[in-house]
Design a protein around this motif. Structure first.
Motif, mmCIF file in Angstrom:
data_model
loop_
_atom_site.group_PDB
_atom_site.id
_atom_site.type_symbol
_atom_site.label_atom_id
_atom_site.label_comp_id
_atom_site.label_asym_id
_atom_site.label_seq_id
_atom_site.Cartn_x
_atom_site.Cartn_y
_atom_site.Cartn_z
ATOM 1 N N ALA A 197 -10.758 17.759 21.595
ATOM 2 C CA ALA A 197 -9.234 17.662 21.086
ATOM 3 C C ALA A 197 -9.047 19.069 20.048
ATOM 4 O O ALA A 197 -8.367 19.047 19.943
ATOM 5 C CB ALA A 197 -9.507 16.592 20.822
ATOM 6 N N LYS B 166 -6.728 14.787 16.109
ATOM 7 C CA LYS B 166 -6.895 15.996 16.672
ATOM 8 C C LYS B 166 -7.304 17.578 15.763
ATOM 9 O O LYS B 166 -6.814 18.675 15.731
ATOM 10 C CB LYS B 166 -6.063 16.746 17.678
ATOM 11 C CG LYS B 166 -5.049 15.516 18.673
ATOM 12 C CD LYS B 166 -6.371 15.043 19.947
ATOM 13 C CE LYS B 166 -5.754 14.252 20.548
ATOM 14 N NZ LYS B 166 -5.114 13.972 21.738
ATOM 15 N N ALA C 139 -8.353 10.042 23.495
ATOM 16 C CA ALA C 139 -8.217 11.633 24.161
ATOM 17 C C ALA C 139 -6.828 11.661 24.940
ATOM 18 O O ALA C 139 -6.786 10.587 25.124
ATOM 19 C CB ALA C 139 -9.857 12.041 24.764
ATOM 20 N N ALA D 83 -15.365 14.567 23.196
ATOM 21 C CA ALA D 83 -14.123 14.792 23.308
ATOM 22 C C ALA D 83 -13.630 14.962 21.971
ATOM 23 O O ALA D 83 -12.373 15.543 21.922
ATOM 24 C CB ALA D 83 -13.712 13.126 24.309
#
Lengths: 330, 330
Positions: free
Chosen positions: A190, A108, A137, A186
């Motif tokens: 994140a 992330k 995710a 995504a």
């Protein structure tokens, strides 16, 4: 023949992912940087430092210390090191090391200084096409996976068939995974959620209440949408678990390191003293330094990101910065 | 000349709204059902039963027990009784009592049995046009208003100028209000959030974790969007504070009565015993009975609402119902 997955990284999220994969019929080459951790796992079936209560099934899990060997026989390479180290680890590999493999990122964060997504770096350095790149995710605390509490993951990839195949590989009794096509969106979400978690922490440290936090998170969703629409436009449902769910699990967790870091900043700690006290650097601290120049370049209105950047990097008082921010929210 | 606002209701939300309005130059005719509460307020400047720490400025606030009198001189009538009693109270008034006035609802619920929104009932019974109807949307715990913690409200009305005017009237140092045009959507969302809060409570009572709750709330947003698109379609940003913010402050609050009620149901209490133990009925219990037939009529896919309805009204075990629900989420 069984799929072989190389899992790269020895932290809590890597340990949770190894546990999940080992519920299915796979061989896991688990690379850990620390040789003593590797030996501990081989001898006792537990990671000594992260999620140490989790029993690791050594019939399927092969801890390794040689990165090239761990990857050589793998069909899938799963990256799960902290974003601050990913480049250092990947640069140990020759540029053809990932040819023909699917690369999945569970990181992330972005590649520092270059300000690019992990999948973009992998694609560039190893000449991997988007077709072979996936991202995992949330929303998912590793700790709850360890406790086998029902959790959900979203596997993101332009090649939806490959995303679905990996989703099956990682699904089990207590983990449901689905697939979506939005890889970059995504991944950015994140990254941004950690910035928002710092903002929530700062608000908490400044003694703002739950009403304000709800407004902050709702505004954050609008900010994330504006950013994604500018940087990687596509039709996406931001209320899906991969985006909103991930943001919620981070911003409403009392255990989020980003939130804790923000809370210390809000209470008056300097960045350095908060980092020393926590003995670590919250991911969002790096994340905002990556997102901020992109926000400038694309001229996106992102008052929360701006406030966090100003507080952490321009040393502007959180009190002052939030006085400005509060008037920009609705 | 100063605006006169009649505030109808003596609970904690009504008390918070009275406090907010009294920060500005208005006259407040505050109607309370209980004569002894009214007298206590007149004598001591505090509501004895709700937010009793809040000092009430009697130079501006005129507690009253006669509903017709309270309303007669008012420019604006603000409804803030529990939804279960709203009809009973409104039916005390002659049908021309609200002519020429702006009616604002702060009620998070629907008219029982008729299954219509409060504004629809007011419109029908008192021949008020949409032009003179407003609703107050969260996110806002009354307790935080009492503590003067910075909060945000959204004033919803088809006539945006009137919504903005009321937003100014209720804004103050610790309250920022904005205006949007979506009256029905915001009202429905406020009703549905209590159903979702019950679902979150049930999940908690069944020992699901934070990962699951984040997925539940993300899916709830999708469910709310499907419902609103079917029942009252218009262009709206569901991530605005009036919708997402309101949902978050309710579903992530440990103090939400709906969440507490759900948690007891999840732990195995019957509906009746949970209500007895709490000495009150959670709004969401009525809300789901109003939303469910609309969901059926419009054939909207709403698995969370369906699950809550089945558990509360069809006496299906929460364990079984959530086994079904978990497979419908992603």
């Amino acid at each position: 023949m069984e799929t072989t997955v190389a899992v790269i990284g020895g932290g809590s999220w890597a340990t949770a992912l190894v546990k999940l994969l080992s519920e299915n019929e796979v061989v896991i080459n688990w690379w850990l940087r620390s040789k003593s951790d590797m030996n501990h796992i081989i001898n006792y079936g537990h990671n000594p430092r992260y999620l140490s209560g989790v029993h690791l099934n050594l019939k399927k899990i092969k801890p390794q210390h040689e990165l090239k060997e761990a990857i050589a026989t793998a069909d899938i390479v799963l990256l799960a090191v902290p974003s601050a180290f990913v480049r250092e680890v990947l640069d140990l590999l020759p540029t053809d090391a990932l040819q023909g493999k699917i690369v999945v990122t569970a990181i992330k964060g972005m590649i520092r200084n270059e300000n690019i997504l992990v999948t973009d770096y992998v694609s560039k350095r190893f000449s991997i096409t988007a077709d072979d790149l996936l991202a995992i995710a949330g929303p998912c605390h590793a700790e709850e996976v360890a406790l086998e509490k029902l959790s959900y993951l979203t596997i993101c990839g332009a090649n939806i068939a490959k995303a679905k195949a990996f989703a099956s590989l990682i699904s089990c009794r207590y983990l449901k995974a689905t697939a979506i096509e939005d890889l970059a969106g995504a991944e950015y979400c994140a990254v941004m959620k950690n910035v928002i978690a710092i903002a929530c922490g700062i608000a908490h440290g400044l003694n703002y209440g739950d009403n304000f936090q709800a407004v902050l998170v709702a505004n954050a969703m609008q900010e994330i949408r504006r950013f994604l629409d500018a940087v990687t436009p596509m039709e996406r449902d931001l209320n899906a678990s991969a985006y909103l769910g991930d943001l919620l699990v981070t911003t409403y967790s009392q255990f989020s390191r980003n939130r804790t870091f923000g809370s210390m900043i809000g209470r008056g700690y300097s960045v350095k003293s908060a980092q020393l006290e926590m003995r670590m650097v919250a991911e969002g601290y790096y994340a905002v330094a990556c997102i901020y120049p992109m926000m400038k370049k694309h001229q996106v209105k992102m008052p929360i990101t701006q406030a966090v950047y100003n507080i952490l990097y321009e040393k502007i008082s959180p009190i002052v910065e939030f006085q400005i921010l509060r008037d920009l929210l609705a």
